[in-house]
Scaffold this motif. Structure first.
Motif, PDB file in Angstrom:
ATOM      1  N   LEU A 123      63.586  47.431   6.706  1.00  0.00           N
ATOM      2  CA  LEU A 123      64.387  46.426   7.414  1.00  0.00           C
ATOM      3  C   LEU A 123      63.749  45.042   7.276  1.00  0.00           C
ATOM      4  N   PRO A 129      67.247  40.182   8.541  1.00  0.00           N
ATOM      5  CA  PRO A 129      67.588  41.416   9.266  1.00  0.00           C
ATOM      6  C   PRO A 129      68.277  41.095  10.584  1.00  0.00           C
ATOM      7  N   GLU A 133      69.036  45.207  15.455  1.00  0.00           N
ATOM      8  CA  GLU A 133      68.564  46.334  14.643  1.00  0.00           C
ATOM      9  C   GLU A 133      67.033  46.300  14.527  1.00  0.00           C
TER      10      GLU A 133
END
Length: 168
Positions: A123, A129, A133
């Protein structure tokens, strides 16, 4: 004559009983040493895996994240996880009942922690990103490392009980 025969039989019976007791004591000592050795091997592999996970987490917490260091650390994971798996299986063979479950807890928590860290690393490799999340991935990493540490501590308590029992 009968007295001598009876005395001889009693002596032989007592000697055989003493030999049995001595053999059992030696067997118990041997088993205790084998268990101690496999428990130490498991805890050594667990400790090395935990150190790897913590080092990986540290590399990923840098600003910016040190992805090259993370990748180098991740390169060591397969070997350490292999040692951990072998040690867990060996503990299961040497027992007692319940040892395999506890060793498997260590193994599964270590695998989960490294999966979470790998997902976080992936990620962080993305240019932008998603913040939610990213927060979720960091929480998963924290929780999985804590689970790994709890599993190791629980096994130490279990091993101490088993080895103390084996002494008696």
């Amino acid at each position: 004559m009968v007295g001598t025969t009876v005395a001889g039989a009693l002596t032989a019976w007592a000697t055989r009983g003493q030999a049995r007791i001595q053999a059992q004591a030696q067997q118990n000592q041997w088993l205790r040493q084998v268990r101690r050795d496999v428990y130490v091997a498991l805890m050594t592999a667990d400790s090395a895996t935990e150190d790897l996970a913590l080092g990986l987490r540290h590399a990923l917490r840098q600003t910016p994240p040190d992805l090259e260091a993370a990748d180098r650390i991740l390169g060591q994971a397969p070997e350490l996880l292999g040692k951990l798996k072998f040690a867990a299986l060996t503990v299961g063979l040497e027992g007692p009942v319940g040892a395999l479950r506890r060793a498997s807890d260590i193994q599964s928590s270590a695998f989960a922690a490294l999966r979470a860290l790998t997902a976080l690393r992936d990620l962080l490799g993305i240019v932008q990103p998603d913040a939610a999340e990213l927060d979720e991935a960091k929480t998963l990493v924290r929780d999985s490392i804590e689970r790994m540490q709890r599993a190791g501590s629980a096994f130490i308590g279990f091993a101490s009980e088993v080895l103390s029992r084996d002494e008696q």
